[in-house]
Structure formats: C-alpha cells, structure tokens
Scaffold this active site. Structure first.
Site, PDB file in Angstrom:
ATOM      1  N   LYS A 225      57.851 -33.024   4.467  1.00  6.95           N
ATOM      2  CA  LYS A 225      58.271 -32.901   2.839  1.00  6.95           C
ATOM      3  C   LYS A 225      58.448 -31.608   2.376  1.00  6.95           C
ATOM      4  O   LYS A 225      59.346 -31.244   1.954  1.00  6.95           O
ATOM      5  CB  LYS A 225      58.488 -34.021   2.427  1.00  6.95           C
ATOM      6  CG  LYS A 225      58.141 -35.476   2.253  1.00  6.95           C
ATOM      7  CD  LYS A 225      57.807 -36.675   1.115  1.00  6.95           C
ATOM      8  CE  LYS A 225      57.837 -38.601   2.022  1.00  6.95           C
ATOM      9  NZ  LYS A 225      56.682 -38.733   1.268  1.00  6.95           N
TER      10      LYS A 225
ATOM     11  N   GLN B 298      51.978 -40.162  -3.233  1.00  4.57           N
ATOM     12  CA  GLN B 298      52.199 -40.610  -2.144  1.00  4.57           C
ATOM     13  C   GLN B 298      51.503 -41.470  -1.528  1.00  4.57           C
ATOM     14  O   GLN B 298      50.729 -41.255  -1.856  1.00  4.57           O
ATOM     15  CB  GLN B 298      52.292 -39.255  -0.474  1.00  4.57           C
ATOM     16  CG  GLN B 298      52.048 -39.818   1.465  1.00  4.57           C
ATOM     17  CD  GLN B 298      53.258 -40.117   1.600  1.00  4.57           C
ATOM     18  OE1 GLN B 298      54.817 -39.111   1.398  1.00  4.57           O
ATOM     19  NE2 GLN B 298      54.313 -40.933   2.091  1.00  4.57           N
TER      20      GLN B 298
ATOM     21  N   ASP C 299      61.331 -40.857  -5.938  1.00  3.21           N
ATOM     22  CA  ASP C 299      61.093 -41.493  -4.751  1.00  3.21           C
ATOM     23  C   ASP C 299      62.004 -42.860  -5.073  1.00  3.21           C
ATOM     24  O   ASP C 299      62.336 -43.588  -4.063  1.00  3.21           O
ATOM     25  CB  ASP C 299      59.832 -42.166  -4.689  1.00  3.21           C
ATOM     26  CG  ASP C 299      59.270 -41.340  -3.509  1.00  3.21           C
ATOM     27  OD1 ASP C 299      59.921 -41.172  -2.166  1.00  3.21           O
ATOM     28  OD2 ASP C 299      58.542 -40.985  -3.546  1.00  3.21           O
TER      29      ASP C 299
END
Ligand code: NAP
Length: 296
Positions: free
Chosen positions: A52, A96, A119
């Site tokens: 990412k 994460q 997200d």
C-alpha cells in the site's frame, strides 16, 4: 477466455490518480496523504502494508507507516488515531487487520473519523453505502467494481452469486451488486457457511457473475461454474510449499485451472483482486482529500 488482469486494471486507475496528483502539485497544492497503522509483525500484514505504501509513492501520494509492537494497548492505539484524525495533513487512515486479540477491532474502526475511513469499514460509511449515498466503499468490493468497470462487464439484469458474507468483503459486495448503480442492478444470491454444499453448488451453477470470498483454497471447482460465467476470486491463502522460494504459495478460493475451462473471464490469484483493493484504497484516499464526502 479473458484473464481479468489486476495489473492492467489497477495500472489504469493509478495512472489517472497520478495525473490528478501531478496537477495538484503543479498548482502548488499538497498531495493526498495516507497514514497506515501496523501492529505486530504478521508476515502477510507486513506485505500488504508495504504494498500500500509503495503504491502511494507510485501515484505521487504521501504516506506514513506507524508501527506498534503487538503488546500495544488499546488506549495507545486510540490515542494515535485521535492524533491522525486531528491532523489536517492526513486524508486517509487505515489500520491493518487483523489486530492482536486483546484489542477490540470494532472500537478501533469506529475511532477513525468517518471522513478519513478510506478502508470504508466505519458503520457510518457502511450505512451510507447500504442507502446508496455517497461514501467510501470498502476497498476490496470497490476494487471488484473497478475491475468490472475496466473490463466492461455488464452486471445489470444478471444473476450474481457472492460466496462469503464478511463485513469487509462478501456482505458489502452483495449489497453493491444489487444496488441501483453502475456495476450494480444484478439479482444477487449470498451464500455462507450455513448454505448446504449441495444447495451451494446449485446456486453457483446459476451465477453469471460469481464472487468468492471464503478463504478456502480452490473451494470452487469446475462443476460449480456456469459455462460463460465471470469469476471473481477474492481469496488469498498462504499454502505451505517447501518447493517455493518463500516456503509458501498464494492460493485463491477458485481452482483456476478448472475455472478457465468453463468461464468466460477469471481473475488470477495473485495478480487479480488484491491489486484492485489497493486501487480502491487509493481512489478513496483521493476522495477523502477532495473533501467531496457528505458534500455532493
Ligand atoms: P472471513 O471474514 O473469514 O469470511 C469468510 C466467509 O466465508 C464467511 O462469511 C463464512 O461464512 C464463509 N464461508 C466459510 N466457509 C464456507 C463454506 N464452506 N461455504 C460457504 N461459505 C463459507 O474472510 P474475509 O475477510 O471475507 O476474506 C475471505 C478471503 O478473501 C480470505 O482468503 C482473505 O484473505 C481474502 N481477502 C482478500 C482481499 C484482497 O484484497 N484480495 C481482501 C480481503 C480478504 P460465515 O459467515 O457463515 O462464517
């Protein structure tokens, strides 16, 4: 048979974002900035976060990686998120997953300001998505939509079957495909652990579009596929393999060799949805930067 190549589709998304970023910089503005929080040293999580960050660089975005050891307290994590929420130079925040067991995932996700939730996991954003309002779409289902868009795959009036109902993939995917929107308007069946296998096979055999997110390597075999179907394999599982350089291989939820004998189009693993998830995340970060959220 068409390979739904995530390298090609994600490169197109990233090229367009890079152009936007270059234009911003040329106008003397700062680039979008993504802050990623990584807890512990889980190999797969390390790989995803590194990818990412690298993709941010490739699109001209700024990024920061904030690391904690896996004995971090929930309070410390919440304090970091509060700081990032207040930082006007940070547009998007991602934590994460998975987090260590002593940390409540939901509490952490809900602490991220909905306007920075790139997200797309915050309940506010999920609620807006369900209602068809402008929002951050969860990155993986968003990536699948971008993949379908790139390869001009018609979903309207088709029967889409989603296998797996997690909050981050299967459930939002089923809602999006059934919504009144581009890459939507499909009739959707959603299967899960309580769908008896014989029933599941009958349902997947009717799928014009089959999206699989169960986390069981090669769960979908040729007998479960309708001839001419479009197969989207979300699964990523590390399977031990002593002959592989890293000691493992990445497997999808679909038996690829079998799928290509029956389907019209299939996403490879790796090189499919995983790359599109990052494209979705970057698009959401640009959206957060533009501040369009809630205002259009
Ligand atoms: P998850 O939270 O474990 O959810 C798995 C889902 O599959 C659950 O809804 C479960 O049903 C269902 N399921 C399990 N066994 C089943 C069976 N025998 N028949 C039908 N349904 C079954 O997983 P996830 O987070 O959605 O991830 C799924 C896979 O996608 C994993 O391999 C993950 O690594 C991968 N993934 C990839 C990306 C990417 O970027 N490509 C992103 C996220 C996840 P119940 O709800 O009834 O338990």
């Amino acid at each position: 048979m068409l390979v739904l190549d995530g390298k090609i589709a994600s490169a197109a998304v990233k090229a367009s974002l890079l152009q936007q970023t270059q234009a911003l910089k040329a106008a003397g503005k700062r680039a979008p900035h993504l802050a990623a929080i990584l807890v512990g040293n889980n190999g797969a999580s390390e790989t995803y976060v590194a990818s990412k960050v690298k993709n941010c660089e490739e699109t001209g975005f700024g990024s920061s990686l904030i690391r904690f050891t896996d004995d971090v307290s929930e309070a410390e994590l919440l304090a970091e998120i509060a700081e990032l929420n207040a930082d006007s130079n940070v547009d998007g925040i991602l934590v994460q997953l998975p987090l260590p067991k002593h940390i409540d995932d939901e509490k952490i996700i809900e602490a991220i300001h909905p306007d920075k939730d790139v997200d797309g996991f915050h309940p506010t954003n999920i609620g807006r998505m369900v209602q068809g309002l402008d929002t951050f779409i969860p990155a993986t289902p968003y990536g699948v939509l971008l993949m379908l868009e790139h390869f001009n795959i018609e979903t309207k009036g088709k029967h889409a079957v989603v296998v797996g109902r997690s909050n981050i993939v299967g459930r939002p995917m089923s809602i999006l495909l059934s919504s009144e929107r581009p890459q939507g308007n499909a009739s959707v069946s959603l299967c899960h652990r309580h769908t008896p296998k014989e029933e599941l096979i009958k349902i997947t055999q009717q799928a014009d579009i089959l999206v699989v997110a169960v986390g069981i390597p090669e769960f979908i075999t040729a007998d479960m596929i309708k001839p001419g179907a479009v197969i989207i394999d979300v699964g990523i599982t590390r399977v031990e393999d002593a002959t592989a350089k890293k000691g493992f291989r990445i497997k999808g939820d679909v038996n690829y060799e079998q799928a290509i004998t029956k389907a019209a189009a299939v996403t490879p693993v790796p090189g499919g949805v995983g790359l599109m998830t990052i494209a979705g995340l970057l698009k959401n970060t640009m959206k957060a930067y533009e501040g369009k959220f809630y205002h259009n």
